[in-house]
Structures are given as structure tokens and as C-alpha cells.
Design a protein around this motif. Structure first.
Motif, PDB file in Angstrom:
ATOM      1  N   ASN A  89       0.251  -1.068   0.051  1.00  0.00           N
ATOM      2  CA  ASN A  89      -0.236   0.053   0.195  1.00  0.00           C
ATOM      3  C   ASN A  89       0.749   1.705  -0.198  1.00  0.00           C
ATOM      4  O   ASN A  89       0.694   2.327  -0.477  1.00  0.00           O
ATOM      5  CB  ASN A  89      -0.933  -0.070   0.908  1.00  0.00           C
ATOM      6  CG  ASN A  89      -1.998   1.316   1.216  1.00  0.00           C
ATOM      7  OD1 ASN A  89      -1.779   2.314   1.499  1.00  0.00           O
ATOM      8  ND2 ASN A  89      -3.072   0.919   0.861  1.00  0.00           N
ATOM      9  N   THR A  92       2.041   2.032  -3.689  1.00  0.00           N
ATOM     10  CA  THR A  92       1.078   1.873  -4.378  1.00  0.00           C
ATOM     11  C   THR A  92       1.120   3.843  -3.885  1.00  0.00           C
ATOM     12  O   THR A  92       1.071   4.398  -5.230  1.00  0.00           O
ATOM     13  CB  THR A  92       0.352   1.493  -4.187  1.00  0.00           C
ATOM     14  OG1 THR A  92       0.524  -0.291  -4.638  1.00  0.00           O
ATOM     15  CG2 THR A  92      -1.131   1.656  -5.235  1.00  0.00           C
ATOM     16  N   GLN A  93       0.359   3.725  -2.936  1.00  0.00           N
ATOM     17  CA  GLN A  93       0.199   5.688  -2.860  1.00  0.00           C
ATOM     18  C   GLN A  93       1.523   6.528  -3.098  1.00  0.00           C
ATOM     19  O   GLN A  93       1.552   7.613  -3.631  1.00  0.00           O
ATOM     20  CB  GLN A  93      -0.095   5.901  -1.484  1.00  0.00           C
ATOM     21  CG  GLN A  93      -0.956   5.260  -1.002  1.00  0.00           C
ATOM     22  CD  GLN A  93      -2.609   4.951  -1.785  1.00  0.00           C
ATOM     23  OE1 GLN A  93      -2.329   5.690  -2.533  1.00  0.00           O
ATOM     24  NE2 GLN A  93      -3.420   4.361  -2.266  1.00  0.00           N
ATOM     25  N   ILE A  95       4.236   5.578  -5.454  1.00  0.00           N
ATOM     26  CA  ILE A  95       3.573   6.093  -7.064  1.00  0.00           C
ATOM     27  C   ILE A  95       2.958   6.591  -7.818  1.00  0.00           C
ATOM     28  O   ILE A  95       2.714   7.923  -8.567  1.00  0.00           O
ATOM     29  CB  ILE A  95       3.790   4.554  -7.589  1.00  0.00           C
ATOM     30  CG1 ILE A  95       4.793   3.382  -7.259  1.00  0.00           C
ATOM     31  CG2 ILE A  95       3.191   4.638  -9.154  1.00  0.00           C
ATOM     32  CD1 ILE A  95       5.032   2.015  -7.565  1.00  0.00           C
ATOM     33  N   TYR A  96       1.630   6.460  -7.389  1.00  0.00           N
ATOM     34  CA  TYR A  96       0.457   6.948  -7.537  1.00  0.00           C
ATOM     35  C   TYR A  96       0.528   8.424  -7.616  1.00  0.00           C
ATOM     36  O   TYR A  96      -0.217   9.207  -8.613  1.00  0.00           O
ATOM     37  CB  TYR A  96      -0.712   6.605  -7.185  1.00  0.00           C
ATOM     38  CG  TYR A  96      -2.284   6.830  -7.021  1.00  0.00           C
ATOM     39  CD1 TYR A  96      -2.563   7.014  -8.725  1.00  0.00           C
ATOM     40  CD2 TYR A  96      -2.846   7.769  -6.196  1.00  0.00           C
ATOM     41  CE1 TYR A  96      -3.990   7.562  -8.644  1.00  0.00           C
ATOM     42  CE2 TYR A  96      -4.360   8.781  -7.250  1.00  0.00           C
ATOM     43  CZ  TYR A  96      -4.341   7.957  -9.113  1.00  0.00           C
ATOM     44  OH  TYR A  96      -6.071   8.931  -9.026  1.00  0.00           O
ATOM     45  N   ILE A  97       0.457   8.884  -6.413  1.00  0.00           N
ATOM     46  CA  ILE A  97       0.928  10.374  -5.499  1.00  0.00           C
ATOM     47  C   ILE A  97       1.593  11.159  -6.518  1.00  0.00           C
ATOM     48  O   ILE A  97       1.645  12.381  -6.943  1.00  0.00           O
ATOM     49  CB  ILE A  97       0.635  10.667  -3.976  1.00  0.00           C
ATOM     50  CG1 ILE A  97      -0.239  10.038  -3.092  1.00  0.00           C
ATOM     51  CG2 ILE A  97       0.193  12.295  -3.793  1.00  0.00           C
ATOM     52  CD1 ILE A  97      -0.711   9.636  -2.259  1.00  0.00           C
ATOM     53  N   SER A  99       4.068  10.526  -9.257  1.00  0.00           N
ATOM     54  CA  SER A  99       3.172  10.585 -10.905  1.00  0.00           C
ATOM     55  C   SER A  99       2.269  11.028 -10.807  1.00  0.00           C
ATOM     56  O   SER A  99       2.989  11.852 -12.191  1.00  0.00           O
ATOM     57  CB  SER A  99       3.529   9.011 -10.913  1.00  0.00           C
ATOM     58  OG  SER A  99       4.020   8.126 -10.902  1.00  0.00           O
ATOM     59  N   ASN A 100       1.634  11.495 -10.495  1.00  0.00           N
ATOM     60  CA  ASN A 100      -0.152  11.977 -10.834  1.00  0.00           C
ATOM     61  C   ASN A 100       0.947  13.615 -10.762  1.00  0.00           C
ATOM     62  O   ASN A 100       0.010  14.221 -10.979  1.00  0.00           O
ATOM     63  CB  ASN A 100      -1.274  11.694  -9.788  1.00  0.00           C
ATOM     64  CG  ASN A 100      -1.790  10.261 -10.663  1.00  0.00           C
ATOM     65  OD1 ASN A 100      -2.575  10.597 -11.935  1.00  0.00           O
ATOM     66  ND2 ASN A 100      -1.564   9.401 -10.640  1.00  0.00           N
ATOM     67  N   PRO A 103       3.138  14.359 -13.500  1.00  0.00           N
ATOM     68  CA  PRO A 103       2.740  13.811 -15.355  1.00  0.00           C
ATOM     69  C   PRO A 103       3.961  13.376 -16.391  1.00  0.00           C
ATOM     70  O   PRO A 103       4.156  12.590 -16.909  1.00  0.00           O
ATOM     71  CB  PRO A 103       1.173  13.572 -15.608  1.00  0.00           C
ATOM     72  CG  PRO A 103       1.394  15.105 -14.983  1.00  0.00           C
ATOM     73  CD  PRO A 103       1.967  14.934 -13.716  1.00  0.00           C
ATOM     74  N   TRP A 154       6.108   3.713 -12.023  1.00  0.00           N
ATOM     75  CA  TRP A 154       5.618   2.227 -12.100  1.00  0.00           C
ATOM     76  C   TRP A 154       5.746   0.706 -12.099  1.00  0.00           C
ATOM     77  O   TRP A 154       5.321  -0.376 -11.802  1.00  0.00           O
ATOM     78  CB  TRP A 154       3.687   2.241 -12.661  1.00  0.00           C
ATOM     79  CG  TRP A 154       3.992   2.771 -13.850  1.00  0.00           C
ATOM     80  CD1 TRP A 154       3.861   2.229 -15.487  1.00  0.00           C
ATOM     81  CD2 TRP A 154       3.978   4.689 -14.466  1.00  0.00           C
ATOM     82  NE1 TRP A 154       3.959   2.677 -16.284  1.00  0.00           N
ATOM     83  CE2 TRP A 154       4.532   4.183 -15.640  1.00  0.00           C
ATOM     84  CE3 TRP A 154       4.285   5.652 -13.781  1.00  0.00           C
ATOM     85  CZ2 TRP A 154       4.458   5.392 -16.993  1.00  0.00           C
ATOM     86  CZ3 TRP A 154       4.351   6.641 -14.503  1.00  0.00           C
ATOM     87  CH2 TRP A 154       4.543   6.466 -15.977  1.00  0.00           C
ATOM     88  N   GLU A 158       8.108  -1.019  -8.150  1.00  0.00           N
ATOM     89  CA  GLU A 158       7.752  -2.148  -7.397  1.00  0.00           C
ATOM     90  C   GLU A 158       8.949  -3.525  -7.277  1.00  0.00           C
ATOM     91  O   GLU A 158       8.593  -3.812  -7.075  1.00  0.00           O
ATOM     92  CB  GLU A 158       6.634  -2.723  -9.278  1.00  0.00           C
ATOM     93  CG  GLU A 158       5.834  -2.210  -8.977  1.00  0.00           C
ATOM     94  CD  GLU A 158       4.947  -2.718  -7.727  1.00  0.00           C
ATOM     95  OE1 GLU A 158       5.043  -3.303  -6.487  1.00  0.00           O
ATOM     96  OE2 GLU A 158       3.718  -2.026  -7.755  1.00  0.00           O
ATOM     97  N   TYR A 184      -2.586  10.753   3.937  1.00  0.00           N
ATOM     98  CA  TYR A 184      -3.839   9.637   3.007  1.00  0.00           C
ATOM     99  C   TYR A 184      -3.835   8.791   4.185  1.00  0.00           C
ATOM    100  O   TYR A 184      -4.494   8.079   4.391  1.00  0.00           O
ATOM    101  CB  TYR A 184      -2.373   8.946   2.443  1.00  0.00           C
ATOM    102  CG  TYR A 184      -3.870   7.745   1.980  1.00  0.00           C
ATOM    103  CD1 TYR A 184      -4.180   8.752   0.317  1.00  0.00           C
ATOM    104  CD2 TYR A 184      -3.167   6.876   1.707  1.00  0.00           C
ATOM    105  CE1 TYR A 184      -5.071   7.105   0.239  1.00  0.00           C
ATOM    106  CE2 TYR A 184      -3.792   5.973   1.796  1.00  0.00           C
ATOM    107  CZ  TYR A 184      -4.650   5.728   0.614  1.00  0.00           C
ATOM    108  OH  TYR A 184      -6.094   4.485   0.028  1.00  0.00           O
TER     109      TYR A 184
END
Length: 291
Positions: A89, A92-93, A95-97, A99-100, A103, A154, A158, A184
């Protein structure tokens, strides 16, 4: 045990001379020593040694040593399930936060506009040919895109160690972005989030590398928070680390937290008729059953 290898019978003789009570019988002791090993079990009879010659306190039973060993193993297995969920988790968070947020920079982890220079400069040491060959999706990416220095975040993140994930978070330049990730998980303080993150890594490394768990104390004091109270105000104990793990897990899945918490309680309760083990659970682990 010295520098000269000994047979199981010699090991039992040595332990007998030091005062060990082989209450399960010699044959069973031989089976266990050949299964677990004299050296590994030594970490679990160490609490019962009373002097520099490694004599045992009166009535030290071999069965107690083995029970303590399996308490440690079972607790690691339980915590590993929680730690794996938390690690995925957190990864993932991050990478997601990030990367966005960037971008335009798919390899933001190697960009000095995003990361501290020292991290970017050191990263090629880890992202080498061995890393590419070992991880098939990374190798496939470079076969498809031979001009890319790195695969996107991403993909790359990993396959990095959990410690590296912490280093990436720590090396982010944008403090508000760090705060967004910390928030978060319910943190208002980046410093406290750092502290909890380090605690997770500390326990995860013990569980992943067959370390001694029941007697572990965090090198750094766990930060005081409103999330939970420390038993006996011990901010280094394993019980306090477990509280950190359960807190993180609750932010991911309350159902999963309840399951893990119940498994830990059931494990400790299974020793309620063993005063010696319960004293270790209370004094060394720091666990106090509530209710």
C-alpha cells in the motif's frame, strides 16, 4: 558453543551440565536440535542464562525454550501478513501520488527537480544490469525501449526494496507532497510519519530475515501520537511497534486490522497457563491484554 562443531549428543550433554531440564525427553530433544539447530535455539534459551558461564536458572525447561521459539516464529508469520499489505500500500500510494503530481516526468525518481541530488546521483548504483536482468518487466521494458535510461516509476519502484521506498519518500524535495502522502494515512506531521515508516521497516526486516523478534526494541523512540497509548510508556517495545503496524493496517483495511489483532491476541492467550512465557510476553514484548 565454541568454534568446534559438536554432535547433538554432545550438545545435550553441554546443556545438561549447564542446568537444562529435558522435560520432553532426550530423544525428542535430539529431534528438535536436528530440526531447528543448536545455534538458532540458543537465542531462545539466552533469557534463562544467569551468569557468564551460561548456567541456566533453576528449573529451566527445554520445552519452554522451544515454546518461546515457536511464539517468535508464529508472531513473525502473523505480522508478515500485515507488513506485506502495508508495504504494498505504501509503495502504491507513493507511486500514484507522486506520478500524478509530475505526469511529465515518468522517471521522476531520477529527476533533480523532484528528488534530492544525492539520491539521483546514487541511483545508478542500484539500477544496474543485474537489476534489469533480475526483474523481467524491467528487462522487457529496456528491450522494447532501448534508449530509455530507466523504466517509469510504476514499473521501477515495484522492484525496489522497502528501504529504498522509504529513501525515495525521504528524498522528495516538495514537503507539501510529502505531507499529502502522510495525510493519506491520517498524519498531520511528516516527522511522525517518518518515524512510523522507519518502525515498520525495522520490524519488517526482522521478520523477513529470521531475526529475533520477541526481544526486539526499536533503536529510535516511537513518536507520541493520539492514535494509541504505549503500555508502561515504553516507546521502544515490540508491543508499541505492533500498535504502529495495526494503525497503518487500519488505514488500509479495518477488517484486516481486526483479523490480525485477533490472531495476535489468540497467540498470546494460548500461553496464559504458562507463567514463564507469559512473563516474557508481558515484560519483553510489553503486551498487556485489555478487557
Amino acid at each position: 558453543m565454541g568454534a568446534i562443531a559438536t554432535t547433538v549428543k554432545e550438545q545435550i550433554q553441554k546443556l545438561t551440565e549447564r542446568g537444562m531440564d529435558f522435560d520432553w525427553g532426550i530423544e525428542k530433544a535430539e529431534e528438535i536440535l536436528l530440526d531447528i539447530g543448536y545455534y538458532r535455539l540458543g537465542f531462545y534459551w539466552n533469557p534463562f542464562e544467569i551468569d557468564a558461564t551460561h548456567k541456566f536458572e533453576k528449573d529451566t525447561k527445554f520445552s519452554t525454550v522451544v515454546k518461546l521459539y515457536y511464539l517468535d516464529v508464529d508472531l513473525k508469520n502473523i505480522l508478515n501478513k500485515a507488513l506485506n499489505r502495508i508495504e504494498i500500500n505504501l509503495r502504491t500510494q507513493l507511486i500514484y501520488i507522486v506520478s500524478n503530481e509530475y505526469p511529465q516526468y515518468p522517471t521522476w525518481f531520477a529527476n533533480k527537480k523532484v528528488m534530492d541530488s544525492y539520491f539521483v546521483d546514487e541511483f545508478p548504483k542500484y539500477y544496474d544490469n543485474k537489476f534489469k536482468d533480475k526483474n523481467k518487466p524491467i528487462k522487457k521494458h529496456h528491450n522494447n525501449y532501448p534508449n530509455d535510461i530507466y523504466a517509469p516509476a510504476w514499473k521501477t519502484l515495484e522492484f525496489l526494496s522497502f528501504g529504498s521506498i522509504y529513501s525515495i519518500f525521504y528524498s522528495l524535495k516538495d514537503e507539501m507532497l510529502k505531507y499529502k502522502i502522510a495525510k493519506y494515512y491520517g498524519f498531520k506531521s511528516i516527522k511522525t510519519f517518518h518515524n512510523f515508516f522507519q518502525t515498520i521497516i525495522f520490524i519488517r526486516n526482522i521478520c523477513a530475515h529470521s531475526g529475533l523478534l520477541y526481544d526486539s526494541n526499536t533503536p529510535k523512540e516511537i513518536s507520541t501520537t493520539p492514535f494509541f497509548k504505549f503500555n508502561n510508556n515504553n516507546k521502544h517495545s515490540l508491543d508499541s511497534s505492533i500498535k504502529v503496524i495495526l494503525y497503518f493496517l487500519g488505514k488500509i483495511s479495518n477488517d484486516r486490522k481486526d483479523i490480525i489483532e485477533s490472531e495476535i491476541s489468540t497467540l498470546f492467550d494460548s500461553f496464559q497457563n504458562d507463567n514463564v512465557i507469559m512473563k516474557i510476553i508481558t515484560d519483553k514484548i510489553g503486551y498487556i491484554k485489555i478487557g
